[in-house]
Design a protein around this motif. Structure first.
Motif, PDB file in Angstrom:
ATOM      1  N   ILE A 625      -6.112   0.263 -36.188  1.00 39.40           N
ATOM      2  CA  ILE A 625      -5.354   0.239 -34.937  1.00 39.40           C
ATOM      3  C   ILE A 625      -6.372   0.115 -33.802  1.00 39.40           C
ATOM      4  CG2 ILE A 625      -3.808   1.497 -33.412  1.00 39.40           C
ATOM      5  CD1 ILE A 625      -2.640   2.865 -35.826  1.00 39.40           C
ATOM      6  N   THR A 626      -6.217  -0.890 -32.956  1.00 37.76           N
ATOM      7  CA  THR A 626      -7.151  -1.115 -31.842  1.00 37.76           C
ATOM      8  C   THR A 626      -6.680  -0.333 -30.608  1.00 37.76           C
ATOM      9  OG1 THR A 626      -7.674  -3.321 -32.667  1.00 37.76           O
ATOM     10  CG2 THR A 626      -8.222  -2.840 -30.360  1.00 37.76           C
ATOM     11  N   LEU A 627      -7.630   0.456 -29.994  1.00 35.55           N
ATOM     12  CA  LEU A 627      -7.327   1.298 -28.829  1.00 35.55           C
ATOM     13  C   LEU A 627      -8.052   0.751 -27.598  1.00 35.55           C
ATOM     14  CD1 LEU A 627      -7.724   4.838 -30.471  1.00 35.55           C
ATOM     15  CD2 LEU A 627      -5.650   3.473 -30.224  1.00 35.55           C
ATOM     16  N   THR A 628      -7.334   0.712 -26.468  1.00 37.64           N
ATOM     17  CA  THR A 628      -7.934   0.292 -25.181  1.00 37.64           C
ATOM     18  C   THR A 628      -7.965   1.501 -24.248  1.00 37.64           C
ATOM     19  OG1 THR A 628      -7.069  -1.948 -25.467  1.00 37.64           O
ATOM     20  CG2 THR A 628      -7.754  -1.293 -23.239  1.00 37.64           C
ATOM     21  N   VAL A 629      -9.179   1.809 -23.710  1.00 37.97           N
ATOM     22  CA  VAL A 629      -9.382   3.002 -22.876  1.00 37.97           C
ATOM     23  C   VAL A 629      -9.243   2.629 -21.398  1.00 37.97           C
ATOM     24  CG1 VAL A 629     -10.981   4.860 -22.265  1.00 37.97           C
ATOM     25  CG2 VAL A 629     -10.887   3.961 -24.623  1.00 37.97           C
ATOM     26  N   SER A 630      -8.606   3.504 -20.621  1.00 39.20           N
ATOM     27  CA  SER A 630      -8.386   3.283 -19.184  1.00 39.20           C
ATOM     28  C   SER A 630      -9.638   3.621 -18.380  1.00 39.20           C
ATOM     29  CB  SER A 630      -7.208   4.129 -18.705  1.00 39.20           C
ATOM     30  OG  SER A 630      -7.090   4.060 -17.299  1.00 39.20           O
ATOM     31  N   LYS A 631      -9.932   2.805 -17.346  1.00 37.29           N
ATOM     32  CA  LYS A 631     -11.010   3.104 -16.374  1.00 37.29           C
ATOM     33  C   LYS A 631     -10.449   3.818 -15.143  1.00 37.29           C
ATOM     34  CE  LYS A 631     -12.617  -1.034 -15.712  1.00 37.29           C
ATOM     35  NZ  LYS A 631     -13.533  -2.138 -15.285  1.00 37.29           N
ATOM     36  N   GLY A 632      -9.170   4.147 -15.210  1.00 38.65           N
ATOM     37  CA  GLY A 632      -8.552   4.753 -14.048  1.00 38.65           C
ATOM     38  C   GLY A 632      -8.069   3.671 -13.086  1.00 38.65           C
ATOM     39  N   PRO A 633      -7.555   4.060 -11.898  1.00 35.30           N
ATOM     40  CA  PRO A 633      -7.019   3.055 -10.962  1.00 35.30           C
ATOM     41  C   PRO A 633      -8.141   2.236 -10.309  1.00 35.30           C
ATOM     42  CG  PRO A 633      -6.937   5.235  -9.983  1.00 35.30           C
ATOM     43  CD  PRO A 633      -7.357   5.451 -11.397  1.00 35.30           C
ATOM     44  N   LYS A 634      -7.832   1.047  -9.877  1.00 36.21           N
ATOM     45  CA  LYS A 634      -8.769   0.153  -9.194  1.00 36.21           C
ATOM     46  C   LYS A 634      -8.899   0.589  -7.722  1.00 36.21           C
ATOM     47  CE  LYS A 634      -9.356  -4.742  -8.060  1.00 36.21           C
ATOM     48  NZ  LYS A 634      -8.722  -6.083  -8.193  1.00 36.21           N
ATOM     49  N   MET A 635     -10.167   0.723  -7.170  1.00 41.34           N
ATOM     50  CA  MET A 635     -10.421   1.142  -5.786  1.00 41.34           C
ATOM     51  C   MET A 635     -10.414  -0.094  -4.885  1.00 41.34           C
ATOM     52  SD  MET A 635     -10.540   4.333  -6.209  1.00 41.34           S
ATOM     53  CE  MET A 635     -11.087   4.908  -4.599  1.00 41.34           C
ATOM     54  N   VAL A 636      -9.611  -0.001  -3.772  1.00 42.20           N
ATOM     55  CA  VAL A 636      -9.454  -1.129  -2.842  1.00 42.20           C
ATOM     56  C   VAL A 636      -9.725  -0.618  -1.405  1.00 42.20           C
ATOM     57  CG1 VAL A 636      -7.910  -2.906  -1.960  1.00 42.20           C
ATOM     58  CG2 VAL A 636      -7.737  -2.155  -4.371  1.00 42.20           C
ATOM     59  N   MET A 637     -10.480  -1.430  -0.640  1.00 41.33           N
ATOM     60  CA  MET A 637     -10.760  -1.092   0.761  1.00 41.33           C
ATOM     61  C   MET A 637      -9.464  -1.193   1.587  1.00 41.33           C
ATOM     62  SD  MET A 637     -12.722  -0.248   3.288  1.00 41.33           S
ATOM     63  CE  MET A 637     -14.356  -0.379   2.577  1.00 41.33           C
ATOM     64  N   VAL A 638      -9.142  -0.107   2.314  1.00 42.95           N
ATOM     65  CA  VAL A 638      -7.938  -0.076   3.133  1.00 42.95           C
ATOM     66  C   VAL A 638      -8.259  -0.735   4.477  1.00 42.95           C
ATOM     67  CG1 VAL A 638      -6.170   1.337   4.203  1.00 42.95           C
ATOM     68  CG2 VAL A 638      -7.192   2.038   2.015  1.00 42.95           C
ATOM     69  N   PRO A 639      -7.619  -1.843   4.850  1.00 44.98           N
ATOM     70  CA  PRO A 639      -7.949  -2.528   6.115  1.00 44.98           C
ATOM     71  C   PRO A 639      -7.412  -1.738   7.336  1.00 44.98           C
ATOM     72  CG  PRO A 639      -6.095  -3.604   5.050  1.00 44.98           C
ATOM     73  CD  PRO A 639      -6.570  -2.554   4.104  1.00 44.98           C
ATOM     74  N   ASP A 640      -8.013  -2.015   8.497  1.00 50.17           N
ATOM     75  CA  ASP A 640      -7.568  -1.396   9.757  1.00 50.17           C
ATOM     76  C   ASP A 640      -6.443  -2.250  10.320  1.00 50.17           C
ATOM     77  OD1 ASP A 640      -7.160  -0.146  12.110  1.00 50.17           O
ATOM     78  OD2 ASP A 640      -9.187  -0.496  12.927  1.00 50.17           O
ATOM     79  N   VAL A 641      -5.231  -1.670  10.397  1.00 48.58           N
ATOM     80  CA  VAL A 641      -4.076  -2.419  10.889  1.00 48.58           C
ATOM     81  C   VAL A 641      -3.539  -1.817  12.182  1.00 48.58           C
ATOM     82  CG1 VAL A 641      -3.409  -3.230   8.612  1.00 48.58           C
ATOM     83  CG2 VAL A 641      -2.531  -1.032   9.420  1.00 48.58           C
ATOM     84  N   VAL A 642      -4.285  -0.903  12.803  1.00 49.56           N
ATOM     85  CA  VAL A 642      -3.847  -0.292  14.064  1.00 49.56           C
ATOM     86  C   VAL A 642      -3.766  -1.386  15.118  1.00 49.56           C
ATOM     87  CG1 VAL A 642      -4.424   1.359  15.888  1.00 49.56           C
ATOM     88  CG2 VAL A 642      -4.789   1.942  13.457  1.00 49.56           C
ATOM     89  N   GLY A 643      -2.656  -1.364  15.891  1.00 53.56           N
ATOM     90  CA  GLY A 643      -2.422  -2.353  16.932  1.00 53.56           C
ATOM     91  C   GLY A 643      -1.578  -3.512  16.436  1.00 53.56           C
ATOM     92  N   LYS A 644      -1.414  -3.656  15.133  1.00 58.66           N
ATOM     93  CA  LYS A 644      -0.597  -4.752  14.622  1.00 58.66           C
ATOM     94  C   LYS A 644       0.862  -4.333  14.578  1.00 58.66           C
ATOM     95  CE  LYS A 644      -4.163  -6.927  11.763  1.00 58.66           C
ATOM     96  NZ  LYS A 644      -4.504  -7.418  10.419  1.00 58.66           N
ATOM     97  N   GLN A 645       1.718  -5.305  14.547  1.00 58.69           N
ATOM     98  CA  GLN A 645       3.136  -5.018  14.383  1.00 58.69           C
ATOM     99  C   GLN A 645       3.367  -4.439  13.005  1.00 58.69           C
ATOM    100  OE1 GLN A 645       5.834  -5.350  16.712  1.00 58.69           O
ATOM    101  NE2 GLN A 645       3.997  -5.346  18.033  1.00 58.69           N
ATOM    102  N   VAL A 646       4.314  -3.560  12.917  1.00 62.77           N
ATOM    103  CA  VAL A 646       4.538  -2.841  11.662  1.00 62.77           C
ATOM    104  C   VAL A 646       4.873  -3.780  10.508  1.00 62.77           C
ATOM    105  CG1 VAL A 646       6.995  -2.444  12.135  1.00 62.77           C
ATOM    106  CG2 VAL A 646       5.755  -0.912  10.588  1.00 62.77           C
ATOM    107  N   GLY A 647       5.605  -4.849  10.736  1.00 61.21           N
ATOM    108  CA  GLY A 647       5.955  -5.788   9.644  1.00 61.21           C
ATOM    109  C   GLY A 647       4.748  -6.458   9.069  1.00 61.21           C
ATOM    110  N   ALA A 648       3.874  -6.992   9.935  1.00 65.85           N
ATOM    111  CA  ALA A 648       2.670  -7.678   9.478  1.00 65.85           C
ATOM    112  C   ALA A 648       1.746  -6.721   8.768  1.00 65.85           C
ATOM    113  CB  ALA A 648       1.974  -8.363  10.637  1.00 65.85           C
ATOM    114  N   ALA A 649       1.616  -5.481   9.314  1.00 63.37           N
ATOM    115  CA  ALA A 649       0.730  -4.500   8.713  1.00 63.37           C
ATOM    116  C   ALA A 649       1.230  -4.103   7.315  1.00 63.37           C
ATOM    117  CB  ALA A 649       0.628  -3.281   9.614  1.00 63.37           C
ATOM    118  N   THR A 650       2.520  -3.910   7.226  1.00 60.57           N
ATOM    119  CA  THR A 650       3.080  -3.519   5.931  1.00 60.57           C
ATOM    120  C   THR A 650       2.862  -4.616   4.878  1.00 60.57           C
ATOM    121  OG1 THR A 650       4.767  -2.158   6.991  1.00 60.57           O
ATOM    122  CG2 THR A 650       5.191  -2.870   4.731  1.00 60.57           C
TER     123      THR A 650
END
Length: 694
Positions: A625-650
């Motif tokens: 039986i072949t097992l695949t091990v998790s590396k955990g969640p992928k880390m992503v840089m959170v962009p700065d969306v302050v000043g943008k309209q809420v729709g575009a930022a979302t």
């Protein structure tokens, strides 16, 4: 010049017994070889079945039963089956080897024959069929190719058993035989019996008389349908001058409705011989392409050699019937006798019936020619003159001596007559009825026989399925028969049924086990399967009854066959740590294999199992039986969306894999992001970014 391919069987030994010498013929069902039986040192015909039949278990089973039935038929005009077998490579029949030619060869060489010659050839064929029909056997493929004539021209019918086994195996059974001789009911699939053989024999008679088959054509199906639709034509239409009895006989044998034909070979044989005895010599010798000259003879039903072209030779009367136990001696005498030229004597009439229904023929003395008046007077004078001549001398006699001699002779005769009367009426020569002694012990049977005056009592052992060991099965002569006391009676004492030892089948494949049981005259019973970790799949694990025990022929032996090791259910280890997952898989007998590359997972923490293959089902022990091990969640840089309209930022945040939570400040009237959390840092893919909107 094209080379003939070498047959690999030639020179080999089949079943460690039959040395193959040469190929004789090849047909649709088998190839026939000339072989030597090493054990008995005799030549035999070895019929090797084609592989597509040899691999059919149902056909092999039917062939075995048909071979047993055909082998029980022992008749001088039927080819004897000696043996049959199924090895790992071949299925075969061992037949009596007939060195000679077929009836087809004789027809091709001679063409039309006279009624005398045709009936002489047909008689032994029908006699062989009569014996087979009486034993419950039907040939279903009667044709000239299956009628053999040995070097002494003795007639035998071959291929009993094989054709019936084939016709009960295939869907094309009705057309297995040669279509030129096939009965209508076999073409239409209505089933055949002894009357089907009678029809085929009638077609052979037509061909013997005319030199050709009644229905011929390039398409086999058209010929077969002609047998169904059309009446067999009269032989006299092709050969003018044939007697009407020949037309009637062919019409009778080849009637479309089987109920209008002779019931079996015995009924036909009686009619055949009656017709032959009533035809005149001129009618018997009418037609034919070789009415004059000499030709090779053949041996018929009464053991005499028959000459196919004998009209210029005198008729010879034979005074001996056929002896079933003297076939070889008769065949030898036939080859050297100079006066055995025909089966049917000229100007003869049956005077008595021999055992087996055969007529004994003798020649009638010729009627004397009437005397003229002058011859009568001369004969009278000669008689008168001879009466006047004294026949003994006159002289002195001795009356006392003659009287004494006569008295002595009379006395001796009286004594002899008295003794003979006593011997035949009351003494050892008296006729006595054999008593019923079935199922009695030998002592009881002997006492019953002694009481009837039988002193000469012998015993012989026989196998019997129903009578217990040691008890009397029957007597010879049978009970109720009349027997002279001095001749004695033989008691047939039961040895019980024929018993066969059960072979050891453990470790054999199922196919080999079936062959071993067939060779041991036993049958395969229910076959069950069971898991076994040590015995390979398809191999016999156990048998019931056990090996070494003895049972009647045909007893069923139950078999348990291995299905191999029992499979293991695949456990689910997704979400467990790598160590725990491998331990769980090993515990059930399977092997854990960790994939070299790990993958990110937003839901499974690092170091835990994120996937396995296979995920479920069953596997043989030791499978991976072949097992695949998790590396955990992928880390992503959170962009700065302050000043943008809420729709575009979302939309921007969700495109990066984040969840977005919006909180309105002062009602969020302007729809502009005023604050965010987190902002400008790495965050796990799928985590939530909170936006505050004004």
């Amino acid at each position: 010049m094209q080379d003939v391919p070498h047959d690999p069987l030639i020179g080999s030994t089949v079943d460690n017994r039959y040395l193959v010498l040469s190929k004789v013929a090849r047909g649709g069902m088998s190839t026939v070889y000339l072989a030597t039986d090493i054990r008995l040192n005799r030549n035999i015909a070895l019929k090797i079945l084609h592989p597509h039949l040899a691999m059919d278990d149902a056909f092999i089973e039917r062939l075995k039963r048909e071979a047993w039935s055909a082998a029980s038929l022992s008749h001088p005009h039927v080819v004897q089956i000696h043996d049959h077998g199924v090895s790992t490579e071949h299925a075969y029949l061992v037949l009596e080897y007939i060195h000679g030619q077929t009836l087809r060869d004789l027809i091709n060489a001679r063409g039309p024959m006279t009624p005398r010659q045709a009936l002489q050839l047909l008689d032994p064929i029908v006699e062989g069929l009569a014996a087979a029909h009486g034993a419950g056997l039907v040939h279903r493929d009667v044709k000239p190719e299956n009628v053999l004539l040995d070097t002494n021209n003795w007639v035998k019918i071959g291929d009993f058993g094989l054709s019936r086994a084939v016709t009960t195996t295939t869907n094309t059974a009705p057309l297995m035989g040669t279509v030129g001789y096939i009965a209508p009911e076999l073409v239409t699939g209505s089933g055949g019996d002894a009357r089907s053989d009678i029809y085929s024999a009638g077609i052979i008679l037509y061909e013997l008389l005319t030199g050709s088959q009644p229905f011929e054509g390039d398409v086999s199906f058209a010929v077969a349908m002609a047998h169904v639709r059309d009446e067999v034509p009269r032989p006299s239409a092709a050969i003018p001058g044939l007697p009407a009895e020949m037309d009637e006989l062919v019409s009778y044998m080849c009637a479309k409705d089987p109920d209008n034909r002779p019931a079996n070979g015995s009924a036909l044989l009686e009619d055949l011989r009656h017709i032959r005895s009533t035809l005149t010599p001129a009618e018997l010798d009418s037609g034919g392409a070789f009415a004059e000259g000499t030709g090779a003879g053949f041996a018929g039903q009464d053991g005499a050699e028959c000459q196919l072209a004998d009209s210029e030779y005198p008729t010879t009367v034979l005074d001996r019937g056929y002896d079933h136990d003297a076939t070889s001696a008769q065949a030898s005498s036939r080859s050297t006798s100079a006066d055995m030229t025909t089966l049917i004597p000229t100007h003869t009439h049956p005077t008595s019936v021999l055992p087996g229904g055969r007529a004994l023929y003798v020649e009638e003395p010729a009627e004397p020619a009437p005397l003229s008046k002058q011859q009568k007077r001369t004969e009278a004078k000669a008689l008168a003159k001879s009466a006047a001549i004294p026949v003994k001398k006159l002289g002195p006699a001795h009356p006392r001596r003659r009287a004494a001699i006569w008295i002595t002779v009379v006395a001796v005769l009286a004594v002899l007559l008295a003794y003979a009367g006593w011997f035949l009426a009351l003494g050892p020569g008296a006729l006595t009825t054999v008593p019923e002694v079935h199922n009695k012990t030998v002592a009881q049977a002997q006492a019953s026989l002694h009481a009837e005056g039988f002193d000469k009592i012998s015993t012989t052992d026989v196998y019997d399925e129903s009578v217990a060991v040691g008890l009397v099965v029957n007597t010879d002569p049978a009970n109720g028969a009349s027997q002279r006391r001095f001749l004695g009676v033989t008691l047939m004492v039961s040895k019980g049924p024929v018993m066969y030892s059960v072979p050891d089948l453990g470790g054999k494949t199922l196919a080999d086990a079936k062959v071993s049981l067939v060779n041991a005259h036993l049958d395969v019973g229910p076959v069950t399967e069971a898991y076994d970790a040590k015995v390979p799949a398809g191999t016999v694990v156990s048998q019931d009854p056990a090996s070494g025990l003895e049972f009647r022929g045909g007893t069923k032996i139950n078999l348990v066959v291995s299905k191999g090791p029992q499979p293991i259910a695949v456990p689910s280890v997704v979400g467990k740590t790598s160590g725990d997952a491998q331990a769980a898989i090993k515990a059930v007998g399977l092997l854990a294999v960790v994939a070299p590359e790990q993958v990110n997972s937003a839901t499974v923490p690092a170091g835990a199992i994120v996937a396995q293959s296979p995920e479920s089902g069953e596997l043989p022990p030791g499978s991976s039986i072949t097992l695949t091990v998790s590396k955990g969640p992928k880390m992503v840089m959170v962009p700065d969306v302050v000043g943008k309209q809420v729709g575009a930022a979302t939309a921007q945040l969700k495109a990066l894999g984040f969840d977005v939570q919006v909180k309105n400040l002062l009602g969020g009237f302007f729809g502009t992001v005023r604050f965010q959390d987190p902002q400008g840092v790495n965050a796990p893919e799928g985590s939530t970014v909170t936006l505050q909107v004004i």
